[in-house]
Design a protein around this motif. Structure first.
Motif, PDB file in Angstrom:
ATOM      1  N   ALA A  50       4.287 -15.845 -14.529  1.00 11.75           N
ATOM      2  CA  ALA A  50       4.317 -16.017 -15.983  1.00 11.75           C
ATOM      3  C   ALA A  50       3.377 -17.123 -16.446  1.00 11.75           C
ATOM      4  CB  ALA A  50       5.747 -16.306 -16.449  1.00 11.75           C
ATOM      5  N   ALA A  51       3.236 -18.173 -15.644  1.00 16.04           N
ATOM      6  CA  ALA A  51       2.335 -19.273 -16.019  1.00 16.04           C
ATOM      7  C   ALA A  51       0.883 -18.794 -16.043  1.00 16.04           C
ATOM      8  CB  ALA A  51       2.485 -20.451 -15.062  1.00 16.04           C
ATOM      9  N   ALA A  52       0.498 -17.994 -15.061  1.00 21.38           N
ATOM     10  CA  ALA A  52      -0.868 -17.449 -15.024  1.00 21.38           C
ATOM     11  C   ALA A  52      -1.084 -16.499 -16.198  1.00 21.38           C
ATOM     12  CB  ALA A  52      -1.120 -16.735 -13.700  1.00 21.38           C
ATOM     13  N   TRP A  53      -0.070 -15.690 -16.510  1.00 21.91           N
ATOM     14  CA  TRP A  53      -0.180 -14.763 -17.631  1.00 21.91           C
ATOM     15  C   TRP A  53      -0.363 -15.533 -18.941  1.00 21.91           C
ATOM     16  CZ3 TRP A  53      -1.213  -9.810 -18.030  1.00 21.91           C
ATOM     17  CH2 TRP A  53      -1.039  -9.191 -19.270  1.00 21.91           C
ATOM     18  N   ARG A  54       0.402 -16.590 -19.129  1.00 24.52           N
ATOM     19  CA  ARG A  54       0.300 -17.400 -20.356  1.00 24.52           C
ATOM     20  C   ARG A  54      -1.091 -18.044 -20.452  1.00 24.52           C
ATOM     21  NH1 ARG A  54       1.494 -16.759 -24.967  1.00 24.52           N
ATOM     22  NH2 ARG A  54      -0.160 -18.017 -25.737  1.00 24.52           N
ATOM     23  N   GLN A  55      -1.590 -18.539 -19.333  1.00 21.94           N
ATOM     24  CA  GLN A  55      -2.932 -19.132 -19.329  1.00 21.94           C
ATOM     25  C   GLN A  55      -3.996 -18.079 -19.622  1.00 21.94           C
ATOM     26  OE1 GLN A  55      -4.010 -21.852 -16.172  1.00 21.94           O
ATOM     27  NE2 GLN A  55      -1.877 -22.503 -15.961  1.00 21.94           N
ATOM     28  N   ALA A  56      -3.810 -16.869 -19.121  1.00 22.34           N
ATOM     29  CA  ALA A  56      -4.757 -15.783 -19.399  1.00 22.34           C
ATOM     30  C   ALA A  56      -4.824 -15.528 -20.905  1.00 22.34           C
ATOM     31  CB  ALA A  56      -4.369 -14.522 -18.644  1.00 22.34           C
ATOM     32  N   ILE A  57      -3.667 -15.485 -21.557  1.00 20.53           N
ATOM     33  CA  ILE A  57      -3.633 -15.282 -23.010  1.00 20.53           C
ATOM     34  C   ILE A  57      -4.310 -16.444 -23.721  1.00 20.53           C
ATOM     35  CG2 ILE A  57      -2.092 -15.136 -25.022  1.00 20.53           C
ATOM     36  CD1 ILE A  57      -0.146 -13.559 -23.149  1.00 20.53           C
ATOM     37  N   ASP A  58      -4.040 -17.667 -23.277  1.00 18.97           N
ATOM     38  CA  ASP A  58      -4.678 -18.847 -23.882  1.00 18.97           C
ATOM     39  C   ASP A  58      -6.200 -18.800 -23.712  1.00 18.97           C
ATOM     40  OD1 ASP A  58      -2.195 -19.791 -24.659  1.00 18.97           O
ATOM     41  OD2 ASP A  58      -2.041 -21.245 -23.009  1.00 18.97           O
ATOM     42  N   LEU A  59      -6.657 -18.363 -22.547  1.00 20.10           N
ATOM     43  CA  LEU A  59      -8.101 -18.254 -22.307  1.00 20.10           C
ATOM     44  C   LEU A  59      -8.734 -17.202 -23.212  1.00 20.10           C
ATOM     45  CD1 LEU A  59      -7.922 -18.634 -18.468  1.00 20.10           C
ATOM     46  CD2 LEU A  59      -9.419 -20.018 -19.930  1.00 20.10           C
ATOM     47  N   LEU A  60      -8.044 -16.075 -23.405  1.00 19.88           N
ATOM     48  CA  LEU A  60      -8.557 -15.053 -24.325  1.00 19.88           C
ATOM     49  C   LEU A  60      -8.631 -15.604 -25.743  1.00 19.88           C
ATOM     50  CD1 LEU A  60      -6.728 -11.892 -22.948  1.00 19.88           C
ATOM     51  CD2 LEU A  60      -9.169 -12.457 -22.742  1.00 19.88           C
ATOM     52  N   ASP A  61      -7.657 -16.406 -26.119  1.00 18.71           N
ATOM     53  CA  ASP A  61      -7.677 -17.059 -27.425  1.00 18.71           C
ATOM     54  C   ASP A  61      -8.844 -18.051 -27.505  1.00 18.71           C
ATOM     55  OD1 ASP A  61      -6.506 -17.525 -30.038  1.00 18.71           O
ATOM     56  OD2 ASP A  61      -5.853 -19.476 -29.248  1.00 18.71           O
ATOM     57  N   ASP A  62      -9.089 -18.797 -26.429  1.00 16.77           N
ATOM     58  CA  ASP A  62     -10.185 -19.771 -26.396  1.00 16.77           C
ATOM     59  C   ASP A  62     -11.541 -19.120 -26.648  1.00 16.77           C
ATOM     60  OD1 ASP A  62      -8.384 -21.807 -25.831  1.00 16.77           O
ATOM     61  OD2 ASP A  62      -8.878 -21.891 -23.681  1.00 16.77           O
ATOM     62  N   VAL A  63     -11.712 -17.889 -26.168  1.00 20.73           N
ATOM     63  CA  VAL A  63     -12.989 -17.188 -26.366  1.00 20.73           C
ATOM     64  C   VAL A  63     -12.959 -16.308 -27.618  1.00 20.73           C
ATOM     65  CG1 VAL A  63     -13.697 -17.307 -23.945  1.00 20.73           C
ATOM     66  CG2 VAL A  63     -12.431 -15.302 -24.762  1.00 20.73           C
ATOM     67  N   ARG A  64     -11.966 -16.565 -28.464  1.00 20.32           N
ATOM     68  CA  ARG A  64     -11.834 -15.960 -29.787  1.00 20.32           C
ATOM     69  C   ARG A  64     -11.660 -14.443 -29.780  1.00 20.32           C
ATOM     70  NH1 ARG A  64     -14.810 -20.562 -30.603  1.00 20.32           N
ATOM     71  NH2 ARG A  64     -14.069 -21.884 -32.289  1.00 20.32           N
ATOM     72  N   ILE A  65     -10.848 -13.986 -28.848  1.00 24.02           N
ATOM     73  CA  ILE A  65     -10.463 -12.582 -28.872  1.00 24.02           C
ATOM     74  C   ILE A  65      -9.257 -12.470 -29.796  1.00 24.02           C
ATOM     75  CG2 ILE A  65      -9.430 -10.709 -27.514  1.00 24.02           C
ATOM     76  CD1 ILE A  65     -11.378 -11.305 -25.331  1.00 24.02           C
ATOM     77  N   PRO A  66      -9.337 -11.637 -30.828  1.00 20.42           N
ATOM     78  CA  PRO A  66      -8.203 -11.514 -31.753  1.00 20.42           C
ATOM     79  C   PRO A  66      -6.979 -10.917 -31.051  1.00 20.42           C
ATOM     80  CG  PRO A  66      -9.935  -9.933 -32.305  1.00 20.42           C
ATOM     81  CD  PRO A  66     -10.456 -10.782 -31.191  1.00 20.42           C
ATOM     82  N   GLU A  67      -5.814 -11.355 -31.469  1.00 18.56           N
ATOM     83  CA  GLU A  67      -4.546 -10.896 -30.899  1.00 18.56           C
ATOM     84  C   GLU A  67      -4.586 -10.941 -29.366  1.00 18.56           C
ATOM     85  OE1 GLU A  67      -2.564  -7.668 -33.488  1.00 18.56           O
ATOM     86  OE2 GLU A  67      -4.718  -7.155 -33.446  1.00 18.56           O
ATOM     87  N   PRO A  68      -4.800 -12.122 -28.801  1.00 19.03           N
ATOM     88  CA  PRO A  68      -4.973 -12.223 -27.346  1.00 19.03           C
ATOM     89  C   PRO A  68      -3.784 -11.727 -26.534  1.00 19.03           C
ATOM     90  CG  PRO A  68      -4.678 -14.394 -28.324  1.00 19.03           C
ATOM     91  CD  PRO A  68      -4.850 -13.428 -29.456  1.00 19.03           C
ATOM     92  N   ASP A  69      -2.568 -11.863 -27.064  1.00 23.57           N
ATOM     93  CA  ASP A  69      -1.408 -11.377 -26.318  1.00 23.57           C
ATOM     94  C   ASP A  69      -1.430  -9.849 -26.198  1.00 23.57           C
ATOM     95  OD1 ASP A  69      -1.103 -11.494 -29.095  1.00 23.57           O
ATOM     96  OD2 ASP A  69       1.082 -11.512 -28.972  1.00 23.57           O
TER      97      ASP A  69
END
Length: 175
Positions: free
Chosen positions: A119-138
């Motif tokens: 779950a920690a890796a999954w949460r970081q993956a979503i945060d990274l997608l947000d960092d690169v400005r992907i809309p609705e990263p989750d």
């Protein structure tokens, strides 16, 4: 941080890189500019030890943070790739596995390098997608590569390259 000296890369009888030298210090940005086929990608792949056969470094030296990359075996290089040197591939379609979601692929980078799991890796993956400005990263983390636009796939590859907070990022035509 990175010292490349007199690098020669050959693919059989073809010399793709001929005596290239450069240095990148911490905090610096270096751009290799040249026409198509002049050896930019071959230089990047040589640094990472990812030259496809029959490609080989026939001369020169590559030092990263004081380590001789050319003297390393594949296992040693694998520990550095992704964790300490991030690589943004030129073509996101060849860099992403169509059988796994974007989030799974980014989380795997974190897990392989011991940065996070589950779950920690999954949460970081979503945060990274947000960092690169992907809309609705989750939502996008649950998508497969073919379900994203080309630009979003490229940003997902960038997110994966940045996942372990490497000290060096090599980008092969990131735009």
């Amino acid at each position: 941080m990175l010292h490349v000296t007199d690098l020669i890369v050959e693919f059989g009888p073809v010399r793709a890189v001929d005596g290239v030298s450069f240095r990148v210090d911490r905090g610096e940005t270096l751009g290799l500019v040249g026409e198509s086929g002049c050896g930019k990608s071959a230089s990047a792949l040589a640094i990472l030890g990812l030259l496809p056969p029959p490609g080989r470094v026939s001369n020169g030296s590559i030092s990263f943070e004081g380590m001789d990359l050319l003297a390393m075996n594949e296992r040693e290089r694998q520990r550095i790739r992704g964790a300490r040197i991030g690589f943004i591939f030129q073509d996101p379609d060849s860099a992403l596995n169509p059988s796994f979601t974007i989030g799974e692929q980014i989380a795997e980078v974190l897990a392989v390098h011991g940065m996070a799991r589950g779950a920690a890796a999954w949460r970081q993956a979503i945060d990274l997608l947000d960092d690169v400005r992907i809309p609705e990263p989750d939502l996008r983390a649950r998508a497969y590569p073919h379900e994203l636009s080309g630009g979003m796939r490229q940003r997902a590859v960038i997110a994966a390259a940045l996942a372990c907070r490497p000290s060096l990022v090599i980008a092969d035509e990131p735009t």
